[in-house]
Design a protein around this motif. Structure first.
Motif, PDB file in Angstrom:
ATOM      1  N   SER A 144       0.853  -1.187   0.000  1.00 30.25           N
ATOM      2  CA  SER A 144       0.000   0.000   0.000  1.00 30.25           C
ATOM      3  C   SER A 144       0.884   1.231   0.000  1.00 30.25           C
ATOM      4  O   SER A 144       2.092   1.140   0.281  1.00 30.25           O
ATOM      5  CB  SER A 144      -0.922   0.013   1.226  1.00 30.25           C
ATOM      6  OG  SER A 144      -0.151   0.037   2.426  1.00 30.25           O
ATOM      7  N   VAL A 145       0.292   2.364  -0.328  1.00 29.62           N
ATOM      8  CA  VAL A 145       1.050   3.612  -0.391  1.00 29.62           C
ATOM      9  C   VAL A 145       0.614   4.525   0.745  1.00 29.62           C
ATOM     10  O   VAL A 145      -0.585   4.759   0.945  1.00 29.62           O
ATOM     11  CB  VAL A 145       0.842   4.318  -1.744  1.00 29.62           C
ATOM     12  CG1 VAL A 145       1.496   5.695  -1.727  1.00 29.62           C
ATOM     13  CG2 VAL A 145       1.428   3.489  -2.873  1.00 29.62           C
ATOM     14  N   GLU A 147       0.694   8.083   1.285  1.00 27.27           N
ATOM     15  CA  GLU A 147       0.953   9.308   0.530  1.00 27.27           C
ATOM     16  C   GLU A 147       1.454  10.431   1.430  1.00 27.27           C
ATOM     17  O   GLU A 147       2.198  11.306   0.978  1.00 27.27           O
ATOM     18  CB  GLU A 147      -0.318   9.746  -0.204  1.00 27.27           C
ATOM     19  CG  GLU A 147      -0.753   8.762  -1.287  1.00 27.27           C
ATOM     20  CD  GLU A 147      -1.963   9.247  -2.052  1.00 27.27           C
ATOM     21  OE1 GLU A 147      -2.588  10.247  -1.615  1.00 27.27           O
ATOM     22  OE2 GLU A 147      -2.293   8.643  -3.096  1.00 27.27           O
ATOM     23  N   VAL A 152       6.074   3.370   0.391  1.00 23.32           N
ATOM     24  CA  VAL A 152       5.372   2.149   0.013  1.00 23.32           C
ATOM     25  C   VAL A 152       5.567   1.153   1.153  1.00 23.32           C
ATOM     26  O   VAL A 152       6.708   0.876   1.545  1.00 23.32           O
ATOM     27  CB  VAL A 152       5.921   1.558  -1.300  1.00 23.32           C
ATOM     28  CG1 VAL A 152       5.199   0.263  -1.648  1.00 23.32           C
ATOM     29  CG2 VAL A 152       5.792   2.551  -2.438  1.00 23.32           C
ATOM     30  N   THR A 214       1.668   5.465 -10.951  1.00 24.47           N
ATOM     31  CA  THR A 214       1.245   4.079 -10.757  1.00 24.47           C
ATOM     32  C   THR A 214       2.471   3.282 -10.319  1.00 24.47           C
ATOM     33  O   THR A 214       3.426   3.122 -11.085  1.00 24.47           O
ATOM     34  CB  THR A 214       0.650   3.486 -12.039  1.00 24.47           C
ATOM     35  OG1 THR A 214      -0.550   4.201 -12.371  1.00 24.47           O
ATOM     36  CG2 THR A 214       0.312   2.019 -11.861  1.00 24.47           C
ATOM     37  N   VAL A 228       2.013  -6.304  -7.315  1.00 24.10           N
ATOM     38  CA  VAL A 228       0.972  -5.417  -6.787  1.00 24.10           C
ATOM     39  C   VAL A 228       1.061  -4.095  -7.535  1.00 24.10           C
ATOM     40  O   VAL A 228       2.132  -3.474  -7.586  1.00 24.10           O
ATOM     41  CB  VAL A 228       1.146  -5.188  -5.273  1.00 24.10           C
ATOM     42  CG1 VAL A 228       0.097  -4.205  -4.772  1.00 24.10           C
ATOM     43  CG2 VAL A 228       1.039  -6.509  -4.529  1.00 24.10           C
ATOM     44  N   LEU A 230      -0.281  -0.341  -7.718  1.00 25.38           N
ATOM     45  CA  LEU A 230      -0.927   0.706  -6.938  1.00 25.38           C
ATOM     46  C   LEU A 230      -1.190   1.896  -7.855  1.00 25.38           C
ATOM     47  O   LEU A 230      -0.284   2.657  -8.186  1.00 25.38           O
ATOM     48  CB  LEU A 230      -0.030   1.101  -5.758  1.00 25.38           C
ATOM     49  CG  LEU A 230       0.395  -0.080  -4.850  1.00 25.38           C
ATOM     50  CD1 LEU A 230       1.486   0.355  -3.894  1.00 25.38           C
ATOM     51  CD2 LEU A 230      -0.805  -0.618  -4.101  1.00 25.38           C
ATOM     52  N   ASP A 231      -2.429   2.025  -8.305  1.00 23.85           N
ATOM     53  CA  ASP A 231      -2.785   3.045  -9.297  1.00 23.85           C
ATOM     54  C   ASP A 231      -2.888   4.436  -8.674  1.00 23.85           C
ATOM     55  O   ASP A 231      -3.368   4.595  -7.549  1.00 23.85           O
ATOM     56  CB  ASP A 231      -4.124   2.702  -9.956  1.00 23.85           C
ATOM     57  CG  ASP A 231      -3.996   1.519 -10.901  1.00 23.85           C
ATOM     58  OD1 ASP A 231      -3.094   1.524 -11.738  1.00 23.85           O
ATOM     59  OD2 ASP A 231      -4.806   0.580 -10.768  1.00 23.85           O
ATOM     60  N   ALA A 233      -1.107   6.865  -7.319  1.00 23.63           N
ATOM     61  CA  ALA A 233      -0.634   7.262  -5.993  1.00 23.63           C
ATOM     62  C   ALA A 233       0.005   8.647  -6.087  1.00 23.63           C
ATOM     63  O   ALA A 233       0.844   8.892  -6.964  1.00 23.63           O
ATOM     64  CB  ALA A 233       0.374   6.246  -5.469  1.00 23.63           C
TER      65      ALA A 233
END
Length: 294
Positions: A144-145, A147, A152, A214, A228, A230-231, A233
């Motif tokens: 997961s990110v 932000e 990450v 991404t 994985v 992660l779009d 971010a």
């Protein structure tokens, strides 16, 4: 005459092949050069990556003896012919090349050339093999990110013999940014004893106009799992886009429009209208001549 020429060509090729088949002599002062790169798993793995990228196309897969049929044939890295070389000899040959063997002094750094030597020495009976060809293990990868902190966060598990999953420690994880023409590597990190890892996104990473990136997270070799993705971010720097393109306006009062471009456009449009007018005028003249004849 043609037969004579053919015989000369064959003779030249034969002599060239015999010359290339001669033993490759390395200067004495180079044979004993010691490898400054430590023989460890990390360096051997990097050497393998370099081999796959630069050498496999000719030398083939390690232990498969499927190199290209050249003269002389490129030896398999596991062969006695290859392993008979000292580390200094291997480094010299990789550096300088000969005949069909290219020289890599200008395309591979000195440190990486020594890592290539480490990879080749992995198959020497005098060394403990660090790369063991084993079937990949089934694994799980979560990411997961964050932000807020531009990080990450990663968690990895590996399937055990009883079909259950346990934390995956000391596993290499690569982080990339998805681009139009492939993934751009950002960095690597190892999971800790709890199977977790954190990677801080570099501040210089460029995203789209809003700074969105991404992020693609992958486990290293030896594990079977899907990456994985992660779009969108928000972990990158906004990409600077010229105002002319961003507004999608070409002809306007926009101050970014170049004068020469505007004049070229007006000239092209004016020329097109003149051509149309000329054609219409010629058609009208033909019509008048026909009318007079009637």
């Amino acid at each position: 005459m043609i037969k004579k020429i053919n015989l000369i060509v064959v003779a030249i090729l034969f002599i060239a092949q015999q010359g290339m088949a001669q033993e490759w002599i390395v200067p004495e002062d180079q044979k004993a050069t010691q490898n400054p790169s430590e023989y460890n798993l990390n360096n051997v793995k990097k050497g393998k990556d370099l081999f796959l990228l630069n050498c496999k196309s000719c030398h083939g897969d390690a232990g498969k003896n499927n190199g290209l049929p050249l003269v002389p044939p490129p030896p398999d890295v596991t062969s006695d012919a290859m392993q008979a070389n000292t580390e200094g000899e291997l480094f010299y040959k990789i550096t300088h090349g000969r005949g069909g063997m290219p020289q890599f002094s200008s395309t591979i750094s000195e440190d990486d050339r020594w890592r290539l030597v480490n990879y080749i020495r992995n198959y020497n009976s005098a060394n403990e093999p660090l790369l063991v060809e084993a079937p990949p293990k089934k694994a799980k990868l979560l990411a997961s990110v964050n932000e807020t902190e531009n990080k990450v966060e990663i968690f990895a598990e590996v399937e055990t013999q009883d079909g259950k999953y346990a934390v995956l420690a000391d596993a290499p994880v690569s982080i990339s940014a998805k681009k139009a023409f492939g993934d751009l590597p950002i960095g690597d990190v190892l999971t800790n004893k709890e199977g977790r890892a954190e990677y801080t996104i570099p501040q210089h990473l460029i995203g789209d106009e809003q700074g969105l990136v991404t992020v693609v997270v992958r486990l290293g070799e030896g594990f079977v799992t899907e990456p994985v993705i992660l779009d969108a971010a928000k972990v990158g720097q906004p990409k600077e886009v010229p105002q002319l393109i961003r507004k999608e306006v070409l002809w306007s009062t926009n101050e970014n429009v170049q004068t020469w471009l505007l004049l070229s456009y007006l000239g092209a449009v004016g020329g097109a209208w003149l051509a149309i007018a000329y054609v219409v005028f010629q058609i009208f003249k033909i019509w008048r001549v026909g009318k007079q004849e009637d």
